[in-house]
Structure formats: C-alpha cells, structure tokens
Design a protein around this motif. Structure first.
Motif, PDB file in Angstrom:
ATOM      1  N   ALA A 123       0.823  -1.204   0.000  1.00 32.18           N
ATOM      2  CA  ALA A 123       0.000   0.000   0.000  1.00 32.18           C
ATOM      3  C   ALA A 123       0.863   1.262   0.000  1.00 32.18           C
ATOM      4  CB  ALA A 123      -0.929  -0.003   1.214  1.00 32.18           C
ATOM      5  N   ILE A 124       1.955   1.255   0.738  1.00 25.91           N
ATOM      6  CA  ILE A 124       2.835   2.423   0.778  1.00 25.91           C
ATOM      7  C   ILE A 124       3.539   2.629  -0.562  1.00 25.91           C
ATOM      8  CG2 ILE A 124       4.916   3.365   1.857  1.00 25.91           C
ATOM      9  CD1 ILE A 124       4.025   2.072   4.467  1.00 25.91           C
ATOM     10  N   ASN A 125       4.060   1.537  -1.121  1.00 28.16           N
ATOM     11  CA  ASN A 125       4.793   1.666  -2.381  1.00 28.16           C
ATOM     12  C   ASN A 125       3.892   2.033  -3.556  1.00 28.16           C
ATOM     13  OD1 ASN A 125       7.413   1.100  -1.442  1.00 28.16           O
ATOM     14  ND2 ASN A 125       6.995  -1.095  -1.421  1.00 28.16           N
ATOM     15  N   LEU A 126       2.620   1.631  -3.516  1.00 25.28           N
ATOM     16  CA  LEU A 126       1.723   1.907  -4.626  1.00 25.28           C
ATOM     17  C   LEU A 126       1.071   3.279  -4.536  1.00 25.28           C
ATOM     18  CD1 LEU A 126      -0.073  -1.554  -5.035  1.00 25.28           C
ATOM     19  CD2 LEU A 126       1.748  -0.577  -6.467  1.00 25.28           C
ATOM     20  N   THR A 127       0.936   3.807  -3.334  1.00 29.94           N
ATOM     21  CA  THR A 127       0.218   5.073  -3.167  1.00 29.94           C
ATOM     22  C   THR A 127       1.125   6.243  -2.824  1.00 29.94           C
ATOM     23  OG1 THR A 127      -0.236   4.548  -0.841  1.00 29.94           O
ATOM     24  CG2 THR A 127      -1.892   3.899  -2.455  1.00 29.94           C
ATOM     25  N   TYR A 128       2.315   5.988  -2.274  1.00 30.10           N
ATOM     26  CA  TYR A 128       3.231   7.071  -1.928  1.00 30.10           C
ATOM     27  C   TYR A 128       4.165   7.346  -3.113  1.00 30.10           C
ATOM     28  CZ  TYR A 128       1.943   6.692   3.018  1.00 30.10           C
ATOM     29  OH  TYR A 128       1.272   6.670   4.205  1.00 30.10           O
ATOM     30  N   PHE A 129       4.866   8.467  -3.027  1.00 29.36           N
ATOM     31  CA  PHE A 129       5.907   8.748  -4.017  1.00 29.36           C
ATOM     32  C   PHE A 129       7.051   7.754  -3.856  1.00 29.36           C
ATOM     33  CE2 PHE A 129       4.264  13.270  -3.769  1.00 29.36           C
ATOM     34  CZ  PHE A 129       3.580  13.163  -4.962  1.00 29.36           C
ATOM     35  N   ASP A 130       7.638   7.361  -4.954  1.00 26.36           N
ATOM     36  CA  ASP A 130       8.737   6.394  -4.944  1.00 26.36           C
ATOM     37  C   ASP A 130      10.041   7.117  -4.598  1.00 26.36           C
ATOM     38  OD1 ASP A 130      10.282   4.188  -5.128  1.00 26.36           O
ATOM     39  OD2 ASP A 130      10.187   4.000  -7.313  1.00 26.36           O
ATOM     40  N   THR A 131      10.280   7.265  -3.296  1.00 24.82           N
ATOM     41  CA  THR A 131      11.484   7.921  -2.809  1.00 24.82           C
ATOM     42  C   THR A 131      12.162   7.024  -1.779  1.00 24.82           C
ATOM     43  OG1 THR A 131      10.295   9.066  -1.055  1.00 24.82           O
ATOM     44  CG2 THR A 131      10.473  10.199  -3.181  1.00 24.82           C
ATOM     45  N   SER A 132      13.342   7.431  -1.359  1.00 25.61           N
ATOM     46  CA  SER A 132      14.045   6.665  -0.323  1.00 25.61           C
ATOM     47  C   SER A 132      13.281   6.693   0.992  1.00 25.61           C
ATOM     48  CB  SER A 132      15.456   7.234  -0.130  1.00 25.61           C
ATOM     49  OG  SER A 132      15.394   8.609   0.237  1.00 25.61           O
ATOM     50  N   ALA A 133      12.638   7.804   1.317  1.00 26.01           N
ATOM     51  CA  ALA A 133      11.845   7.888   2.539  1.00 26.01           C
ATOM     52  C   ALA A 133      10.662   6.929   2.495  1.00 26.01           C
ATOM     53  CB  ALA A 133      11.360   9.324   2.747  1.00 26.01           C
ATOM     54  N   THR A 134      10.025   6.811   1.341  1.00 27.09           N
ATOM     55  CA  THR A 134       8.903   5.885   1.200  1.00 27.09           C
ATOM     56  C   THR A 134       9.350   4.445   1.417  1.00 27.09           C
ATOM     57  OG1 THR A 134       7.788   7.368  -0.339  1.00 27.09           O
ATOM     58  CG2 THR A 134       7.146   5.054  -0.393  1.00 27.09           C
ATOM     59  N   ASN A 135      10.490   4.081   0.863  1.00 25.61           N
ATOM     60  CA  ASN A 135      10.987   2.718   1.039  1.00 25.61           C
ATOM     61  C   ASN A 135      11.322   2.424   2.503  1.00 25.61           C
ATOM     62  OD1 ASN A 135      10.789   2.254  -1.741  1.00 25.61           O
ATOM     63  ND2 ASN A 135      12.863   3.042  -2.115  1.00 25.61           N
ATOM     64  N   VAL A 136      11.846   3.407   3.203  1.00 26.08           N
ATOM     65  CA  VAL A 136      12.149   3.217   4.623  1.00 26.08           C
ATOM     66  C   VAL A 136      10.868   3.004   5.419  1.00 26.08           C
ATOM     67  CG1 VAL A 136      13.065   4.330   6.686  1.00 26.08           C
ATOM     68  CG2 VAL A 136      14.325   4.461   4.540  1.00 26.08           C
ATOM     69  N   ILE A 137       9.855   3.804   5.149  1.00 30.51           N
ATOM     70  CA  ILE A 137       8.583   3.654   5.858  1.00 30.51           C
ATOM     71  C   ILE A 137       7.969   2.285   5.570  1.00 30.51           C
ATOM     72  CG2 ILE A 137       6.241   4.541   6.077  1.00 30.51           C
ATOM     73  CD1 ILE A 137       7.313   7.304   5.466  1.00 30.51           C
ATOM     74  N   ALA A 138       7.997   1.856   4.316  1.00 31.03           N
ATOM     75  CA  ALA A 138       7.402   0.570   3.947  1.00 31.03           C
ATOM     76  C   ALA A 138       8.130  -0.595   4.616  1.00 31.03           C
ATOM     77  CB  ALA A 138       7.430   0.408   2.428  1.00 31.03           C
ATOM     78  N   GLY A 139       9.453  -0.596   4.544  1.00 22.46           N
ATOM     79  CA  GLY A 139      10.206  -1.698   5.134  1.00 22.46           C
ATOM     80  C   GLY A 139      10.085  -1.743   6.645  1.00 22.46           C
ATOM     81  N   THR A 140      10.131  -0.595   7.306  1.00 22.71           N
ATOM     82  CA  THR A 140      10.032  -0.566   8.767  1.00 22.71           C
ATOM     83  C   THR A 140       8.636  -0.956   9.233  1.00 22.71           C
ATOM     84  OG1 THR A 140      11.623   1.255   8.710  1.00 22.71           O
ATOM     85  CG2 THR A 140      10.540   0.819  10.792  1.00 22.71           C
ATOM     86  N   ALA A 141       7.601  -0.515   8.521  1.00 24.44           N
ATOM     87  CA  ALA A 141       6.233  -0.895   8.887  1.00 24.44           C
ATOM     88  C   ALA A 141       6.011  -2.393   8.715  1.00 24.44           C
ATOM     89  CB  ALA A 141       5.239  -0.106   8.045  1.00 24.44           C
ATOM     90  N   ALA A 142       6.564  -2.972   7.642  1.00 22.67           N
ATOM     91  CA  ALA A 142       6.431  -4.420   7.449  1.00 22.67           C
ATOM     92  C   ALA A 142       7.118  -5.182   8.571  1.00 22.67           C
ATOM     93  CB  ALA A 142       7.020  -4.810   6.094  1.00 22.67           C
TER      94      ALA A 142
END
Length: 369
Positions: A123-142
């Motif tokens: 959900a984060i990767n598909l709806t957020y901007f594809d940035t380094s911050a987005t990847n950090v949020i997605a990985g940490t939330a998982a």
C-alpha cells in the motif's frame, strides 16, 4: 493365584489423569479477536492515509523528508498493533480447527503478521511517491507488523487481546487530546519566553501520558474481566486469570510504545538521520521528539500496570481468618491437636501411664494375671 500387574489402574490412582483437551489444561482464547483485528486494520489504514496526505501536500524535497520522519512513529505503532491483532484472530481460528499446538499457533501468528506487513508495504509503495523515505517507511512498517504477529503467538492470548484493545483506546485518546493542547498550554503558564513554552510543553506531555496510562490500565482490566466471564459461560472449568495477567495487560500498551521506538531507531535510522541533517532546528526537534516518545512509553507502562493491578485488587474478597471458625469448634491449632490426641487409639493414649489407663480393672493392667 493370579499374577497381578505392576501398573496401577487409572480409577485407583491417587492423581487424576489430566485431559489435554479439557478447558483447565489448555490456554484461554481471546474473545473478540476478529473485531479487534478489524479495528486495528482500520486504524492502520487511517494512519497510512493521513501520512500520505501530509507528504503529498508538502513541497517536494526537504519538507517531504521532514514530514515523513514526523509521521513514521504513528505508522510503526499502528502496524505493530495491527500485526498483533490479525495474528491473534488467526490463532483463534487455527485453535478451533486444529486444536491448540504451540508450534502451529506461533507459525500462524508469524504468518498473520507477515500478511499485514506485506499488505502495508504494498500500500505504501503503490500510493506514496517512490522515494528513499517511502521505502524506509514501507520496510520498517512491514518489520513492525511481523514483530507484532510474533508477540501475539504467546500462550496468554487474553492478555494479548487486552493489550491490543488498550493500545487502540490509547491511540484514539492521543488524537482526541490534541484538541486540548492549546488550552492546557495556557493553563500551565505558556508565555512569550522560550523557557515558559518548554516548561508548559513538558507538563502537557506528562498530563497526556498520565491520562493515557490510566486509560490503558482500565481498558486492559475491563477486557480481561469481560473475556473471563465470556469464557466461563462456555467452559465453567476454565482456569482463572491471576494477577500477572492483569499486570502484563496493563503494562502492555507502554511496552508496545517502547518496542515501536526501538523499531523506529533501528529500521528508520536512515530517515531520521536525513531529517536531522536538514537543519539545526530539525536535529533538535528529532532529538526532542525521540526523548518525549520514550518518556511517554515509560509513563504509560508504569501507570497502566498500576491502574490494572489496583482495579484487579478491588475485585478480590476478604482473606479467610481464624474468626471465621464455628463457635463450637476449636479456637486454635493447639486445641485441635489436643482433641485429636485424646481420642482412643491416638499416640497420647498409648503413652499414658497404665495405672491411669486401666485403673478400673487391675487385671487388665498386668497381662500375666
């Protein structure tokens, strides 16, 4: 003569056999786990949506990184609780279909946490901007969702359910408390000076943590009491919940907040460093927020545990004392011993003087006669 077996029949053994499937020998389920899972997933979705709106509404670059760092704790704590709630509901389902097995329960809990973590990352990767911050949020939330699922694999399912319900109530309270921050700042003497603003902010934070801890302890106690009554209706022989369960449930929301802080500082370190490197003010803000989150978790932990224990203690009846003995019964333990020893055939009767024991018939005193 018939040869007897050395085995003792089950009906004649001193200790009754314990049925592994009896309610008294298996862990209690967590009632309402499905409802808690739906509420936790709804809260996680709300946190993801609010974070996305905050990031996309900001200007690209510097502000987006700063807002991502500010929103990270809310997403991580929501993912942690959602993973635990979904894993708890899955554990109840597996226990009903395949019985309670420790390995199966833990594997199912990890699987439930992984499903929540995967869905959150997608959900984060598909709806957020594809940035380094987005990847950090997605990985940490998982990772937080998987850890929450592992926590739900514990044997004390009612305590985990109480922690989830109390944590959700605490999250809602924090959102509602934000509307009372400005009046409280004025109440605690916030003025034009920088020191008065710092002192007022400290007292506002302590007030919020104190009320959140009280709410967490009372919600945990209420859930455990309700869960116990619901289980007893179906299984009257179910084991009673002792005070450690209430202590763990009351302290659970604070423990989750501290665990979320550990996950943030490990998994989200790169994002926090980027936000702190923007300016000196951002570095001070990130340090202050991290310290405030740790203090809040500690307050919620101890106040919640104390509130749950006090609420549980008020439900206990008075202790049994010697004043509860019948009026015609022995008053002390020594009186009971004296009465037992005076009975015929007791040790005191055989140790007595033969002349006193058989004085009614002298012939009985001398066996030779």
């Amino acid at each position: 003569m018939t040869k007897q077996s050395g085995r003792v029949p089950a009906a004649e053994s001193d200790e009754p056999a314990v049925d592994a499937a009896s309610p008294s020998s298996r862990p209690l389920p967590a009632p309402g786990a499905s409802v808690l899972a739906l509420l936790a997933l709804g809260w996680l979705a709300a946190m993801l949506w609010s974070t996305r709106e905050a990031i996309t509404s900001a200007a690209a670059g510097v502000t987006a990184i700063s807002l991502s760092a500010f929103a990270l704790p809310g997403v991580i704590s929501a993912a942690l609780v959602a993973g635990a709630a979904v894993a708890l509901a899955g554990g109840n389902l597996l226990a009903r279909r395949y019985g309670d097995r420790a390995t199966l329960r833990f594997a199912g809990a990890i699987g439930g946490g992984m499903l929540v973590g995967l869905a959150t990352a997608l959900a984060i990767n598909l709806t957020y901007f594809d940035t380094s911050a987005t990847n950090v949020i997605a990985g940490t939330a998982a990772a937080a969702a998987i850890i929450g699922g592992a926590v739900a694999g514990a044997r004390t399912a009612p305590a985990v359910g109480a922690v989830v319900s109390a944590a959700l109530g605490t999250f809602l309270f924090v959102v509602a408390f934000s509307r009372a921050r400005d009046p409280l700042f004025d109440l605690f003497g916030a003025g034009d000076s920088q020191q008065s603003l710092i002192d007022a902010a400290k007292w506002v934070s302590r007030t919020e943590s104190l009320i959140a801890g009280l709410l967490a302890g009372l919600l945990a106690f209420g859930y455990l009491t309700w869960a116990r009554r619901r289980v007893v209706r179906r299984h009257p022989e179910a084991p009673a919940l002792r005070w450690p369960a209430y202590l763990l449930a009351g302290a659970g929301p604070g423990l989750l907040l501290l665990l979320a802080e550990v996950i943030i500082r490990i998994g989200g370190r790169s994002l926090l460093d980027l936000a702190s490197a923007l300016s000196e003010a951002d570095a001070v803000a990130q340090t202050s927020l991290g310290t405030s989150r740790v203090d809040n978790g500690i307050w919620v932990l101890f106040v919640g545990a104390l509130a749950a224990l006090i609420a549980f203690g008020r439900t206990l009846g008075p202790a049994h004392t010697d004043d509860d003995e019948p009026a015609d019964g022995p008053d002390t333990v020594a009186d009971r011993v004296d009465q037992e020893d005076d009975k015929p055939g007791s040790a005191r009767a055989f140790d007595a003087d033969p002349a006193e024991t058989f004085d009614a018939d002298p012939a009985k005193a001398d066996p030779a006669r």
